[in-house]
Design a protein around this motif. Structure first.
Motif, PDB file in Angstrom:
ATOM      1  N   ASP A 192       3.985  -4.093  11.516  1.00 51.20           N
ATOM      2  CA  ASP A 192       3.432  -5.379  11.943  1.00 51.20           C
ATOM      3  C   ASP A 192       2.696  -5.260  13.275  1.00 51.20           C
ATOM      4  O   ASP A 192       1.697  -5.946  13.520  1.00 51.20           O
ATOM      5  N   SER A 193       3.214  -4.391  14.142  1.00 51.21           N
ATOM      6  CA  SER A 193       2.553  -4.186  15.428  1.00 51.21           C
ATOM      7  C   SER A 193       1.157  -3.596  15.233  1.00 51.21           C
ATOM      8  O   SER A 193       0.204  -3.969  15.921  1.00 51.21           O
TER       9      SER A 193
ATOM     10  N   THR B 251       8.784   1.267   9.801  1.00 54.83           N
ATOM     11  CA  THR B 251       9.644   0.099   9.970  1.00 54.83           C
ATOM     12  C   THR B 251       8.768  -1.153   9.975  1.00 54.83           C
ATOM     13  O   THR B 251       7.586  -1.092  10.363  1.00 54.83           O
TER      14      THR B 251
ATOM     15  N   THR C  42      -0.878   0.839  18.500  1.00 58.05           N
ATOM     16  CA  THR C  42      -0.116  -0.323  18.940  1.00 58.05           C
ATOM     17  C   THR C  42       0.005  -0.336  20.459  1.00 58.05           C
ATOM     18  O   THR C  42       0.489   0.619  21.063  1.00 58.05           O
TER      19      THR C  42
ATOM     20  N   GLU D 205       8.689  -3.617  11.986  1.00 58.72           N
ATOM     21  CA  GLU D 205       8.215  -3.938  13.336  1.00 58.72           C
ATOM     22  C   GLU D 205       7.023  -3.055  13.720  1.00 58.72           C
ATOM     23  O   GLU D 205       6.044  -3.530  14.301  1.00 58.72           O
TER      24      GLU D 205
ATOM     25  N   LEU E 189      14.604  -1.200  17.851  1.00 62.48           N
ATOM     26  CA  LEU E 189      13.355  -0.887  17.166  1.00 62.48           C
ATOM     27  C   LEU E 189      13.303   0.603  16.827  1.00 62.48           C
ATOM     28  O   LEU E 189      14.073   1.401  17.351  1.00 62.48           O
TER      29      LEU E 189
ATOM     30  N   GLU F   5      16.555  -6.062  21.477  1.00 67.35           N
ATOM     31  CA  GLU F   5      16.104  -5.835  20.113  1.00 67.35           C
ATOM     32  C   GLU F   5      16.026  -4.335  19.862  1.00 67.35           C
ATOM     33  O   GLU F   5      15.453  -3.588  20.657  1.00 67.35           O
TER      34      GLU F   5
END
Length: 463
Positions: free
Chosen positions: A181-182, A176, A15, A178, A142, A140
């Protein structure tokens, strides 16, 4: 998953967004205060990054880079499961993370996984409100892992800190949303699996990952160079000491290794103190192999750096055979070689004509008395110069000798020694059991006299 599947991928999908924040410190050790909470703000390539990190089990650092890259690789190899879960084992994770199969590795894997599980961070982005002087910030939270399920090996009644991750039983890591998805997104950068395997020190692997993330633009284009201020780069690398000299010292070994392996062609350092700037210059596919350039220059055939780079770039498969050919001709007596550089270029341009693909035959030396005396004088003068250099370096400590000679030794031996043999060589040199200065001198002499293979064989016996 089979071993073949683990080793089949040549690249690791990483990522880009999270890697750019430098959450994993390249330092191997952190104090308790440094490791539990940190604030980072730095600007690279015109983009500002702001982050607060929280890690009650300690900030990920050093070799933890291998573990997170291993999880990312497994997630990709398993097809980015919709439930964000990586199902594996301690052994498979060790394999894909390029870690040895021993008890210490499984202790490290468990500690690293738990550190990433307990590491959270707040990413902040600022927005200016038209007509107002204040700035609105979007924050945010994370993290990396939602849950880890694992078996461990330990003595009966031992606590969690004393056990190690089971080698063969099932390990489940839930990413997670996030983080998952990254990795699924197009905002990723690829890491060279073979290069990662050849990088020996964890700080150098962490620096490679960070450089790769910042080198790639948002449109996917790779920059040929990256210029950063030392202060910003210190934050990005997770280096806690603010003294410029200390930061550069922390980075220096990683710089040397990435240059020696050909990922970087140069690291330019300008300025002093807090005004220091670093410029990283990356090797492109069209750049020559630095090890071949080094061999061409060390052969003393009258080549300039520019010509050596051109020959290494255009004739890489035949460079070593070409050097052997010219050296053999030089040693064969007779009329000799009046233009060794020209002969080498001709041989490389027409390798089949000069039989470079065949093993060079043994040549019976027939040297006239005047030439023999001239060669003897040259050898004596060269030996005096070599002895002087060795004596100068041997007054230094074994550690200083190793630091002075490490990059050159790496270039000389990178195709001859395995990773374990290189580590043994480093240990023996640092302990003073072998002299790094004398070893470099002897290796250079062996290469020049076409006796490198026998020299390496003798060295391996000592290792």
């Amino acid at each position: 998953m089979s071993k073949t599947g683990l080793r089949s991928a040549t690249q690791i999908r990483d990522t880009r967004s999270l890697a750019r924040f430098g959450i994993t410190s390249m330092q191997v050790r952190l104090t308790e205060d440094e490791g539990r909470r940190w604030d980072s703000q730095f600007t690279i390539s015109g983009r500002t990054y702001q982050m607060q990190g929280f890690a009650d089990l300690g900030r990920p650092r050093g070799a933890d880079t291998d573990v997170i890259l291993g999880i990312e690789a497994l997630f990709a190899l398993q097809g980015f499961p919709e439930d964000n879960t990586v199902v594996t084992s301690g052994y498979q994770l060790a394999q894909v993370a390029h870690l040895p199969d021993n008890g210490r590795t499984y202790e490290r894997l468990k500690d690293s996984l738990l550190r990433y599980w307990r590491t959270g961070f707040i990413v902040r982005e600022g927005f200016e409100v038209p007509g107002q002087t204040d700035v609105a910030y979007f924050n945010e939270t994370l993290g990396f892992f939602e849950k880890i399920s694992f078996w461990e090996q330990g003595r009966r009644g031992s606590d969690l800190a004393q056990g190690s991750l089971s080698r063969d039983r099932t390990l489940r890591v839930v990413l997670t949303p996030e983080f998952a998805d990254s990795l699924r997104s197009g905002f990723i950068h690829h890491l060279d699996r073979e290069l990662l395997r050849n990088i020996e020190q964890p700080p150098a692997r962490a620096l490679y990952r960070l450089l790769s993330a910042h080198r790639q633009n948002d449109d996917g284009q790779l920059q040929e160079s990256l210029t950063v201020s030392l202060q910003d780069w210190r934050e990005a690398c997770g280096i806690q000491d603010v003294r410029a000299s200390k930061v550069l010292r922390t980075l220096s070994a990683a710089h040397e290794e990435l240059v020696a392996l050909g990922y970087l062609t140069d690291v330019e350092i300008v300025g002093r103190g807090q005004k220091t700037q670093l410029t990283y210059r990356f090797r492109s596919e069209s750049d020559p192999d630095p090890a071949l350039v080094h061999q061409l220059l060390e052969a003393n055939l009258g080549l300039s750096l520019v010509v050596a780079q051109q020959l290494a770039r255009e004739h890489a498969p035949h460079v070593e055979a070409g050097i052997r050919f010219v050296k053999t001709r030089q040693a064969s007596g007779g009329r000799g070689v009046t233009n060794p550089a020209g002969l080498l270029r001709s041989a490389l341009k027409e390798p089949s004509r000069y039989l470079l693909d065949q093993e060079a035959p043994q040549v019976q030396l027939r040297v006239t008395r005047p030439r023999q005396e001239a060669l003897k004088r040259q050898e004596q003068e060269a030996q005096v110069a070599l002895n002087s250099r060795v004596e100068e370096l041997q007054t230094a400590t074994p550690e200083q000798q190793w630091q002075e000679c490490r990059s050159s030794l790496r270039l000389v031996f990178q195709k001859h020694l395995t990773t374990d043999e290189w580590k043994t060589l480093e240990r023996l040199c640092k302990a003073g059991d072998l002299s790094a200065a004398a070893l470099l001198t002897d290796a250079t002499r062996a290469a020049a006299s076409l006796e490198m293979q026998s020299f390496v064989t003798a060295l391996k016996a000592k290792l």
